[in-house]
Design a protein around this motif. Structure first.
Motif: not given
Length: 343
Positions: A294-306
């Motif tokens: 969901l983060y990747l879909r909405m922000i446009g970049e892969p999330p970090t573990e934090p």
């Protein structure tokens, strides 16, 4: 006309020079957006900008497509030192003076767009600077001043406008007009569903408004749209991009409501392949994977573990109420991320 303006143009703006300043050009300009501009020249430009503002700033202020009067830096960068509009030392060249006379060569022939030209207003004494004084100012501009194009002083980030917010949320959350409105046979939205927080531009057609004052009518949606900075062109309300308390209040409420609507829809893109039976107790890896998706879909970049950990900390406390509420909170938290809201 303002007395100080005459002094500024005719006498070199000595009254504007700070104590200890000299007439020597500064290394980087007094305002940071020019190279080789003296304090006296910047003071003259400030005076001219102030005198033009009453006639020009309403259409060319912050948030407009040509924000000449958003700041002194904008005035100098977009107008004073733009050869398209002003050629230093040559008032007969450039587009500014012809536009003010009603003889522009582009799509717009005069400024202001409607009514008497600026030159006509000047002749009748209805401006704070005359055409002759503008010509004197242009003749006195230093042709050696250059814009600082390093980018250090440019606008590097701004928030999405209302149109982008609306369309991005619709696309990313898998929503359509039918999720907010009862659509009539003509395809026009009428009464909105309760607590759906609809948002719609006043200029959008078709529209089938219910009686004014009804809390779930397009009128409420229009107000929400303009509160987020959207334009109402028929009412001559321009687009605004400031992050104001009014904007934040409406955006936070709308983001949460729309996420809730999306999560409640079958096969919605928020839950992805998860179901209401997937919880941190039964499928923690799946929850984390869906947060990352969901983060990747909405922000446009892969999330970090934090990043995933932080959103999981949002999700977990609400899971005891319901999985739907937990995902609504997570979705709304991503929408409130400055990385989503700005570019």
């Amino acid at each position: 006309m303002r007395p100080f303006l005459i002094v500024a143009i005719a006498a070199g703006a000595a009254c504007f020079v700070p104590v200890g300043a000299t007439s020597e050009p500064s290394a980087a300009g007094a305002g940071g957006n020019t190279v080789g501009e003296s304090p006296e020249q910047k003071a003259k430009n400030q005076a001219v900008m102030a005198a033009l503002e009453p006639a020009c700033a309403r259409c060319h202020g912050t948030g407009s497509n040509k924000p000449f009067f958003a700041s002194l830096d904008a005035f100098e960068t977009l107008l004073v030192f733009s050869d398209r509009y002003v050629v230093a030392g040559h008032p007969e060249q450039g587009e500014l003076m012809p536009l003010l006379r009603g003889a522009g060569s582009g799509a717009f022939k005069q400024m202001p767009l409607a009514g008497p030209t600026f030159a006509a207003l000047s002749d009748s004494g209805d401006t704070e600077i005359t055409m002759a004084e503008l010509e004197t100012w242009i003749r006195g501009l230093d042709a050696d001043v250059q814009l600082d194009t390093s980018g250090a002083n440019g606008i590097v980030q701004q928030r999405l406008d209302a149109e982008h917010i609306q369309q991005s949320m619709l696309d990313q959350l898998g929503l359509t007009l039918a999720d907010f409105w009862r659509i009539d046979e003509s395809g026009a939205p009428g009464e909105a569903f309760v607590d759906s927080y609809p948002m719609r531009a006043p200029d959008d057609l078709p529209m089938n408004p219910s009686p004014l004052g009804h809390s779930n009518t397009p009128y409420a949606a229009w107000g929400r749209y303009t509160a987020m900075g959207g334009p109402n062109r028929l009412a001559r309300v321009r687009t605004r991009s400031e992050v104001s308390p009014t904007f934040l209040l409406n955006f936070v409420q709308t983001a949460q409501a729309w996420c809730g609507i999306a999560v409640a829809k079958p096969n919605n893109p928020v839950l992805g392949t998860l179901t209401a039976s997937d919880t941190t107790a039964t499928n923690l890896p799946g929850i984390r994977a869906n947060i990352a998706r969901l983060y990747l879909r909405m922000i446009g970049e892969p999330p970090t573990e934090p990043d995933v950990d932080a959103l999981l900390a949002v999700y977990t406390p609400y899971e005891s109420q319901s999985v739907q509420i937990a995902w609504t909170a997570t979705c709304a938290s991503i929408l409130r991320n400055p990385l989503w809201l700005t570019y």
